[in-house]
Write an enzyme that holds these catalytic residues in place. Structure first.
Site, PDB file in Angstrom:
ATOM      1  N   SER A  50      -6.444  54.021  53.470  1.00 50.03           N
ATOM      2  CA  SER A  50      -5.266  53.838  52.637  1.00 50.03           C
ATOM      3  C   SER A  50      -4.644  52.462  52.874  1.00 50.03           C
ATOM      4  CB  SER A  50      -4.276  54.978  52.894  1.00 50.03           C
ATOM      5  OG  SER A  50      -3.249  55.003  51.940  1.00 50.03           O
ATOM      6  N   ASP A  66      -6.449  61.383  43.413  1.00 54.74           N
ATOM      7  CA  ASP A  66      -5.685  60.358  44.131  1.00 54.74           C
ATOM      8  C   ASP A  66      -5.088  59.392  43.106  1.00 54.74           C
ATOM      9  OD1 ASP A  66      -4.727  58.317  45.744  1.00 54.74           O
ATOM     10  OD2 ASP A  66      -6.607  57.984  46.807  1.00 54.74           O
ATOM     11  N   HIS A  73      -6.143  62.364  48.466  1.00 56.29           N
ATOM     12  CA  HIS A  73      -5.935  61.181  49.299  1.00 56.29           C
ATOM     13  C   HIS A  73      -5.741  61.591  50.762  1.00 56.29           C
ATOM     14  CE1 HIS A  73      -4.676  56.969  49.841  1.00 56.29           C
ATOM     15  NE2 HIS A  73      -3.835  57.440  50.745  1.00 56.29           N
TER      16      HIS A  73
END
Length: 335
Positions: A172, A271, A301
């Site tokens: 991320s 996501d 995610h």
């Protein structure tokens, strides 16, 4: 679970499975039943506590032969790193790993399981970096720490028991830091670390909300669209920063992208960031960079860090699969 290895050949509306993975759905149901608060209603301190509790289960960690913590001296600060060495008798390649958390939450403990998995599955010395967090330390603090830690790892490989070979990895926001560090390394002429590979788990690649995945995954799938607004508002000093290449690596010139090392990229169907990851994979491939892109089309995610969660929240088995794939990519890189 279907895994889509294609990139822009797929229409954005076809990048998400019809139904969520059963484990992911069970986790979302458990969070709803527990009354988990909306991240955007919390202060950064409250969010750190909430997510820290979720991602730090009271279980025995996967054993690693040697785990050590160091402090890297930097201007007016120290950068704490945790070093995982699965085989101290060998000089293994090094991987510099940056945890996720929107540049605001997360740390060495919350993402310990992924760092351990990369070390064991990848056969590497993993250096996990506790970079500075926003809003106490806004952009570009995290970028500065990430680059300095990568350079320190390259310069001190022998001291930490590592040998030849260096990769950057991250999840991320940490995935963003990893690819930004790789871009910085090709821009610098003197003293830049030589990076052989980028391992990117669902990175943020652009300060923009104008994608199909932001629309169809805006709410209900762990990371939300408004959650990303919350993270950006804490991380950036102002909207102008969003156009900075150290924030939005997708906006880098092709000349820079063409010099980057090969990439292994993982994305998720459910996501908000999915389509900007597809776009980054395409931009890299168009620039001639070898890209292995796997889209877990039924996944949410941050799932790579969800193999074990605190009770009563169920883990996600696919996390073990993506950790194994990541380790395989590292082993192939350094063979």
């Amino acid at each position: 679970m279907e895994i889509d290895h294609t990139q822009s050949e797929t229409d954005p509306s076809e990048r998400r499975a019809e139904t969520l993975d059963a484990d992911a759905q069970a986790l979302l149901d458990a969070l709803e039943e527990a009354g988990a608060p909306d991240l955007t209603h919390l202060s950064p301190e409250q969010a750190r506590t909430l997510l820290g509790d979720l991602f730090t289960p009271d279980v025995d960690s996967e054993p690693i032969a040697q785990v050590d913590e160091r402090k890297i001296r930097a201007y007016a600060r120290d950068i704490r790193v945790r070093i995982y060495d699965p085989d101290p008798d060998q000089a293994l390649p090094a991987v510099v790993y940056f945890h996720g958390g929107g540049w605001v939450v997360g740390g060495l403990d919350s993402h310990d399981k992924v760092a351990r998995a990369l070390a064991t599955e990848g056969g590497c010395v993993v250096v996990s970096v506790d970079y500075r967090k926003a809003p106490e330390h806004e952009f570009p603090a995290a970028v500065e720490d990430a680059y300095l830690a990568t350079k320190w790892t390259a310069d001190n490989a022998e001291e930490i028991g590592a040998g030849r070979g260096l990769a950057v990895a991250g999840e991320s926001a940490g995935g963003t830091l990893a690819t930004v560090v790789a871009q910085m390394a090709v821009e610098k002429d003197v003293g830049a670390p030589g990076i052989d590979h980028q391992l990117l788990f669902y990175p943020v690649t652009n300060h923009s909300y104008d994608t199909h995945s932001y629309e169809e995954n805006a709410d209900g799938y762990f990371l939300t669209g408004r959650g990303m607004v919350w993270f950006w508002n804490h991380y950036l000093r102002d909207d102008i920063d969003g156009a900075n290449l150290r924030v939005s690596p997708l906006r880098a010139r092709e000349k820079i992208l063409a010099e980057l090392p090969p990439v292994t990229l993982f994305s998720c169907g459910y996501d908000p960031l999915r389509d900007e990851q597809f776009a980054y994979a395409d931009a890299l491939a168009d620039a001639g960079v070898p890209v292995e892109h796997t889209n877990y089309d039924d996944m949410i995610h941050d799932f790579a860090n969800m193999s074990q969660l605190s009770d009563p929240f169920p883990g996600i088995d696919a996390a073990n699969d993506v950790q194994e794939r990541a380790g395989e990519a590292l082993r192939e890189t350094f063979e």
